[in-house]
Design an enzyme around this catalytic site. Structure first.
Site, PDB file in Angstrom:
ATOM      1  N   GLY A 197       0.922  -1.249  -0.127  1.00 18.99           N
ATOM      2  CA  GLY A 197       0.443  -0.085   0.432  1.00 18.99           C
ATOM      3  C   GLY A 197       1.216   1.370  -0.485  1.00 18.99           C
TER       4      GLY A 197
ATOM      5  CG  ASP B  68      -1.153   2.766   4.233  1.00 20.04           C
ATOM      6  OD1 ASP B  68      -0.885   1.773   2.916  1.00 20.04           O
ATOM      7  OD2 ASP B  68      -1.872   2.642   4.715  1.00 20.04           O
TER       8      ASP B  68
END
Length: 272
Positions: A113, A115
């Site tokens: 991901g 993030d």
């Protein structure tokens, strides 16, 4: 100015940084945390962000670029429309295919991901490596960056709120409870019992994973917490030594700087 959005399943973190003519960024002007709603429209985002900026004496017209990390794919089109309608530039989405400068040494790099990538970039820039970032969000992520600045893997566990909601949803007689540090370890009512089990159970999960990761890495490791529940939980961990609430945002800012420098080097400067 540079607008940064970190869109997670539960919350969206918004930040505004000073942006200089050479593309460098420095001062974090303001941050806001809002609820993530998949039904929100581009105009609703625009009205909200315009209001947030105005609360700090800022205007949308001063935003030159936008960088977004999203783990909620259904919102990506809406976010793109919002940026193109309210700002003068298309947003930069951090995801597969975007060069971040972070070597990802996992079996399937495209599954990592945005993030988590940003966490590792921010952590290595701030602390060096090896560093473990514990991101207390919808899920509790453990992101490991090596001494050389590589993302070498990690772990994903259910977040504390998910665990609490699962108990509430699946056990008919158990109430929904506030997430906070219990005042004692032996509960004398149902709410106390739940808070003790949820809070200290999650701390136990975190420290158990960190202990084994540190042992596997085999040398001194910095453990840093970020995410919405970091301030609530991190202080009770035996291994987490610092809370950095803007770590993901700082990582996204650094990716933006690298992207802009790359575009200018290749003759793709978009201008101010």
């Amino acid at each position: 100015m540079l607008l940064v959005l970190n869109v997670n399943n539960t919350n969206t973190l918004i930040a505004i940084y000073s942006l200089h003519a050479d593309g460098s960024t420095d001062e974090l002007r303001a941050t806001w945390r809002i609820s993530t709603r998949q039904g929100q429209t581009a105009d609703e985002y625009g009205i909200l962000v315009r209001s947030l900026l105005a609360s700090e004496g800022l205007v949308c017209e001063a935003v030159r670029d936008v960088v977004i990390a999203s783990v909620v794919p259904p919102l990506d089109w809406t976010l793109r429309q919002f940026c193109e309608r309210y700002f003068t530039s298309k947003p930069i989405f951090i995801g597969p295919g975007v060069k971040t400068g972070l070597p990802i040494l996992t079996d399937h790099p495209t599954e990592v991901g945005a993030d988590r990538v940003a966490n590792c970039i921010g952590a290595f820039h701030r602390y060096g490596g090896p560093t473990i970032v514990v991101d207390f969000g919808t899920a509790t992520n453990f992101d490991v960056v090596s001494r050389k600045g590589e993302f070498i893997g990690g772990a994903i566990a259910p977040g504390l709120n998910i665990s609490a909601e699962a108990l509430f949803a699946r056990a008919a007689r158990l109430p929904r409870v506030e997430i906070r540090k219990p005042a004692k370890m032996i509960g004398t009512n149902t709410v106390d019992n739940l808070q003790i089990g949820l809070f200290w159970g999650h701390i136990g999960l975190v420290d158990s994973i960190l202990e084994r990761m540190i042992s596997e890495l085999g040398h001194d490791v910095k453990c840093v917490a970020t995410g919405g529940l970091a301030q609530v939980l991190a202080g009770e961990s035996k291994y987490i030594t610092e809370v950095n609430e803007t770590l993901t945002l700082d990582g996204l800012r650094l990716v933006y700087e690298a992207q802009r420098a790359s575009r200018e080097k290749s003759g793709g400067n978009r201008g101010a």
